[in-house]
Motif scaffolding. Structure first.
Motif, PDB file in Angstrom:
ATOM      1  N   HIS A   6       3.656  -0.734   9.557  1.00 25.79           N
ATOM      2  CA  HIS A   6       2.225  -0.894   9.288  1.00 25.79           C
ATOM      3  C   HIS A   6       1.874  -0.590   7.833  1.00 25.79           C
ATOM      4  N   LEU A   7       2.610   0.330   7.222  1.00 24.16           N
ATOM      5  CA  LEU A   7       2.307   0.743   5.849  1.00 24.16           C
ATOM      6  C   LEU A   7       2.866  -0.218   4.809  1.00 24.16           C
ATOM      7  N   LEU A   8       4.065  -0.687   5.001  1.00 26.78           N
ATOM      8  CA  LEU A   8       4.705  -1.552   4.009  1.00 26.78           C
ATOM      9  C   LEU A   8       3.875  -2.806   3.677  1.00 26.78           C
ATOM     10  N   PRO A   9       3.314  -3.505   4.664  1.00 24.55           N
ATOM     11  CA  PRO A   9       2.545  -4.715   4.335  1.00 24.55           C
ATOM     12  C   PRO A   9       1.260  -4.453   3.530  1.00 24.55           C
ATOM     13  N   ILE A  10       0.727  -3.232   3.579  1.00 26.42           N
ATOM     14  CA  ILE A  10      -0.519  -2.935   2.856  1.00 26.42           C
ATOM     15  C   ILE A  10      -0.271  -2.059   1.630  1.00 26.42           C
ATOM     16  N   ARG A  11       0.990  -1.787   1.325  1.00 25.04           N
ATOM     17  CA  ARG A  11       1.342  -0.849   0.257  1.00 25.04           C
ATOM     18  C   ARG A  11       0.649  -1.142  -1.070  1.00 25.04           C
ATOM     19  N   ASN A  12       0.782  -2.326  -1.591  1.00 25.35           N
ATOM     20  CA  ASN A  12       0.230  -2.640  -2.910  1.00 25.35           C
ATOM     21  C   ASN A  12      -1.297  -2.580  -2.910  1.00 25.35           C
ATOM     22  N   GLN A  13      -1.906  -3.135  -1.891  1.00 27.51           N
ATOM     23  CA  GLN A  13      -3.366  -3.123  -1.809  1.00 27.51           C
ATOM     24  C   GLN A  13      -3.882  -1.689  -1.662  1.00 27.51           C
ATOM     25  N   LEU A  14      -3.233  -0.895  -0.825  1.00 30.00           N
ATOM     26  CA  LEU A  14      -3.637   0.491  -0.637  1.00 30.00           C
ATOM     27  C   LEU A  14      -3.475   1.279  -1.935  1.00 30.00           C
ATOM     28  N   SER A  15      -2.375   1.084  -2.638  1.00 31.39           N
ATOM     29  CA  SER A  15      -2.161   1.760  -3.915  1.00 31.39           C
ATOM     30  C   SER A  15      -3.251   1.393  -4.916  1.00 31.39           C
ATOM     31  N   ASP A  16      -3.620   0.112  -4.977  1.00 31.01           N
ATOM     32  CA  ASP A  16      -4.680  -0.326  -5.891  1.00 31.01           C
ATOM     33  C   ASP A  16      -6.019   0.335  -5.557  1.00 31.01           C
ATOM     34  N   ARG A  75     -13.723   2.841   0.664  1.00 32.08           N
ATOM     35  CA  ARG A  75     -13.027   1.678   0.102  1.00 32.08           C
ATOM     36  C   ARG A  75     -11.776   1.290   0.875  1.00 32.08           C
ATOM     37  N   ILE A  76     -11.033   2.264   1.388  1.00 32.57           N
ATOM     38  CA  ILE A  76      -9.855   1.912   2.182  1.00 32.57           C
ATOM     39  C   ILE A  76     -10.292   1.193   3.443  1.00 32.57           C
ATOM     40  N   ASN A  77     -11.365   1.660   4.049  1.00 31.38           N
ATOM     41  CA  ASN A  77     -11.889   0.986   5.238  1.00 31.38           C
ATOM     42  C   ASN A  77     -12.345  -0.430   4.899  1.00 31.38           C
ATOM     43  N   ALA A  78     -13.146  -0.579   3.858  1.00 30.13           N
ATOM     44  CA  ALA A  78     -13.724  -1.882   3.510  1.00 30.13           C
ATOM     45  C   ALA A  78     -12.697  -2.860   2.942  1.00 30.13           C
ATOM     46  N   GLN A  79     -11.794  -2.384   2.095  1.00 32.42           N
ATOM     47  CA  GLN A  79     -10.901  -3.289   1.373  1.00 32.42           C
ATOM     48  C   GLN A  79      -9.519  -3.455   2.005  1.00 32.42           C
ATOM     49  N   VAL A  80      -9.065  -2.450   2.736  1.00 35.22           N
ATOM     50  CA  VAL A  80      -7.738  -2.529   3.353  1.00 35.22           C
ATOM     51  C   VAL A  80      -7.850  -2.743   4.863  1.00 35.22           C
ATOM     52  N   GLY A  81      -8.986  -2.366   5.432  1.00 32.61           N
ATOM     53  CA  GLY A  81      -9.207  -2.574   6.853  1.00 32.61           C
ATOM     54  C   GLY A  81      -8.714  -1.452   7.748  1.00 32.61           C
ATOM     55  N   LEU A  82      -8.391  -0.305   7.163  1.00 30.43           N
ATOM     56  CA  LEU A  82      -8.006   0.829   7.993  1.00 30.43           C
ATOM     57  C   LEU A  82      -9.260   1.527   8.512  1.00 30.43           C
ATOM     58  N   ALA A  83      -9.249   1.872   9.773  1.00 28.42           N
ATOM     59  CA  ALA A  83     -10.363   2.618  10.364  1.00 28.42           C
ATOM     60  C   ALA A  83     -10.372   4.024   9.781  1.00 28.42           C
ATOM     61  N   VAL A  84     -11.556   4.616   9.641  1.00 30.87           N
ATOM     62  CA  VAL A  84     -11.626   5.972   9.094  1.00 30.87           C
ATOM     63  C   VAL A  84     -10.875   6.968   9.974  1.00 30.87           C
TER      64      VAL A  84
END
Length: 129
Positions: A12-22, A87-96
């Motif tokens: 689950h983490l690997l596919p969002i790694r770059n976006q989450l880091s940004d 921002r993580i919720n809005a831009q990456v789609g992770l629930a709080v």
């Protein structure tokens, strides 16, 4: 000085790694007034069986650990935490409910980089924000 450790289930983490880091970096730049060029993120990929999570969290659950020098105000640290959730919720789609954040601080003299301790070095950004 600040470093970020990001823990999560590999698949689950690997596919969002770059976006989450940004997103994390943008929040740090805004809240802590870091230079754009200052990014120190480390991703820790865990197997499902090695990452226990709260009953309220899904398999997308992540833990963010911020290691930083002491000096930021409570308001600054709270601003960082609130920006991250928003921002993580809005831009990456992770629930709080799938985001856990911890800020760990230590005195500047406990840090070593560029051949000096943190209290000896001249930084190009402020710690006391």
């Amino acid at each position: 000085m600040s470093q970020v450790k990001i823990y999560g289930v590999r698949e689950h983490l690997l596919p969002i790694r770059n976006q989450l880091s940004d997103v994390i970096h943008a929040c740090v730049v805004e809240a802590l007034q870091f230079p754009e060029s200052k990014r120190a993120h480390r991703f820790f990929y865990l197997e499902k069986d090695d990452f226990f999570r709260p009953a309220t969290a899904s398999e997308r659950y992540v833990i963010l650990e911020f290691l930083m020098m002491e000096g930021r105000t409570v308001e600054t640290k709270k601003k960082l935490i609130h920006l991250l959730y928003e921002r993580i919720n809005a831009q990456v789609g992770l629930a709080v409910a799938d985001i856990e954040i911890c800020i760990l601080e230590s005195p500047a003299h406990n840090w070593g980089f560029r051949g000096m301790t943190g209290d000896e070095i001249q930084l190009n950004y402020k710690i006391n924000v």
